[in-house]
Design a protein around this motif. Structure first.
Motif, PDB file in Angstrom:
ATOM      1  N   PHE A   1      26.794  41.373  48.169  1.00 66.01           N
ATOM      2  CA  PHE A   1      27.814  40.035  48.204  1.00 66.01           C
ATOM      3  C   PHE A   1      26.895  40.002  49.878  1.00 66.01           C
ATOM      4  CE2 PHE A   1      30.865  36.331  48.159  1.00 66.01           C
ATOM      5  CZ  PHE A   1      29.898  35.919  47.131  1.00 66.01           C
TER       6      PHE A   1
ATOM      7  N   TYR B   1      29.496  45.188  44.440  1.00 62.41           N
ATOM      8  CA  TYR B   1      31.067  44.430  43.540  1.00 62.41           C
ATOM      9  C   TYR B   1      30.145  45.206  41.909  1.00 62.41           C
ATOM     10  CZ  TYR B   1      32.830  42.237  47.269  1.00 62.41           C
ATOM     11  OH  TYR B   1      33.852  41.726  48.040  1.00 62.41           O
TER      12      TYR B   1
ATOM     13  N   THR C   1      33.579  38.731  43.437  1.00 60.89           N
ATOM     14  CA  THR C   1      33.397  38.050  44.661  1.00 60.89           C
ATOM     15  C   THR C   1      33.919  36.909  44.438  1.00 60.89           C
ATOM     16  OG1 THR C   1      31.667  37.090  43.136  1.00 60.89           O
ATOM     17  CG2 THR C   1      30.321  38.514  43.687  1.00 60.89           C
TER      18      THR C   1
END
Length: 141
Positions: A47, A53, A59
């Motif tokens: 991100f 992630y 997110t």
């Protein structure tokens, strides 16, 4: 290109780009569980903060801390084949509200997806939010 023309183009996407579009639509609801159905079990999402992630819920939590709400206005989807994988770039603009309720729009974004066997295996996200936050705080970006 008019908005009507853009919508017509978005209605006839190649399958990999349609997977990305469906993922992004689910992400913007936000419905991280539905969004995850478009991703491989071992997906890597990098991100804007460089954080990695392994599920869209990461997110979604990041966005919940940064924005009151945020959506994407799609510009275009570019598709490229490389090393047996398909790479899809989604570009466009973010719009929404900052945590204090101030609206924003026109925040450019680029998302890069790698698709393999019909699933997203990698996602990289870039946008101008950090620069806009700096400007709101009086710091020249």
């Amino acid at each position: 290109m008019s908005d009507q023309t853009v919508e017509n183009v978005l209605d006839t996407l190649p399958p990999e780009a349609q997977t990305v579009r469906d993922f992004l639509d689910a992400s913007m609801k936000p419905d991280p569980e539905l969004a995850a159905t478009f991703m491989s079990d071992d997906v890597v999402i990098t991100f804007t903060d460089g954080q990695k992630y392994d599920h869209p819920s990461g997110t979604t939590a990041f966005n919940a801390a940064r924005y009151k709400w945020v959506k994407k206005k799609f510009g275009q989807f570019d598709v490229a084949l490389t090393n047996g994988q398909t790479v899809v770039y989604s570009t466009g603009w973010l719009y929404g509200e900052w945590p204090d309720g101030t609206p924003f729009e026109g925040n450019r974004y680029v998302d890069r997806f790698v698709i393999e066997n019909g699933k997203i295996i990698k996602m990289d996200v870039w946008n101008e939010s950090a620069e806009r936050i700096l400007i709101r705080k009086g710091i020249k970006a």
